[in-house]
Design a protein around this motif. Structure first.
Motif, PDB file in Angstrom:
ATOM      1  N   GLY A  56     -82.828  20.999   3.018  1.00 21.42           N
ATOM      2  CA  GLY A  56     -83.915  20.729   3.180  1.00 21.42           C
ATOM      3  C   GLY A  56     -84.796  20.747   4.142  1.00 21.42           C
ATOM      4  N   LEU A  57     -83.539  21.316   5.150  1.00 19.39           N
ATOM      5  CA  LEU A  57     -84.408  21.481   6.550  1.00 19.39           C
ATOM      6  C   LEU A  57     -85.196  22.790   6.677  1.00 19.39           C
ATOM      7  N   ALA A  58     -85.100  23.861   5.477  1.00 20.28           N
ATOM      8  CA  ALA A  58     -85.490  24.787   5.863  1.00 20.28           C
ATOM      9  C   ALA A  58     -87.289  24.091   5.684  1.00 20.28           C
ATOM     10  N   LYS A  59     -88.556  24.949   6.219  1.00 23.88           N
ATOM     11  CA  LYS A  59     -89.840  25.196   5.863  1.00 23.88           C
ATOM     12  C   LYS A  59     -90.032  26.611   4.542  1.00 23.88           C
ATOM     13  N   PRO A  60     -91.021  26.003   3.664  1.00 22.72           N
ATOM     14  CA  PRO A  60     -91.319  26.569   2.755  1.00 22.72           C
ATOM     15  C   PRO A  60     -91.994  27.725   3.523  1.00 22.72           C
ATOM     16  N   ARG A  61     -91.814  28.833   2.835  1.00 20.37           N
ATOM     17  CA  ARG A  61     -93.611  30.268   3.509  1.00 20.37           C
ATOM     18  C   ARG A  61     -94.276  29.793   2.548  1.00 20.37           C
ATOM     19  N   LEU A  62     -94.493  29.913   3.682  1.00 21.46           N
ATOM     20  CA  LEU A  62     -96.594  29.487   2.719  1.00 21.46           C
ATOM     21  C   LEU A  62     -97.032  30.661   2.754  1.00 21.46           C
TER      22      LEU A  62
END
Length: 95
Positions: A56-62
């Motif tokens: 859950g630490l990763a940020k999604p690539r938008l």
């Protein structure tokens, strides 16, 4: 942790698996082995191990929300067997 036959039968019932006496004993031994491996994981020292990125630490690539293949209404409607203006015409199915 050791499982008894009663617990194995309950697990099998919850999983909707039919087991006879021989299969129940074999399953008990197999589940005991699996639980033994899981108990060994408690002995691993993880004090200096950072959490993995998948927790859950990763940020999604938008990406940009942009239309890339639009504005082809006339080309799409040219395939219609029947149309009325900018709409497909279909047979009436509800009375």
């Amino acid at each position: 942790m050791s499982l008894d036959t009663r617990t194995v039968r309950r697990i099998a019932k919850l999983a909707r698996i039919g087991l006879d006496e021989q299969e129940c004993e074999a399953m008990r031994q197999e589940l005991d082995g699996i639980l033994g491996w899981v108990e060994q994981l408690n002995e691993v020292d993880i004090t200096d191990v950072p959490p993995m990125i998948g927790t859950g630490l990763a940020k999604p690539r938008l990406r940009q929300d942009a239309v890339t293949d639009g504005d082809k209404r006339d080309a799409i409607l040219s395939n219609a067997p029947d149309r009325e203006g900018a709409f497909f015409t279909v047979p009436k199915v509800v009375e």
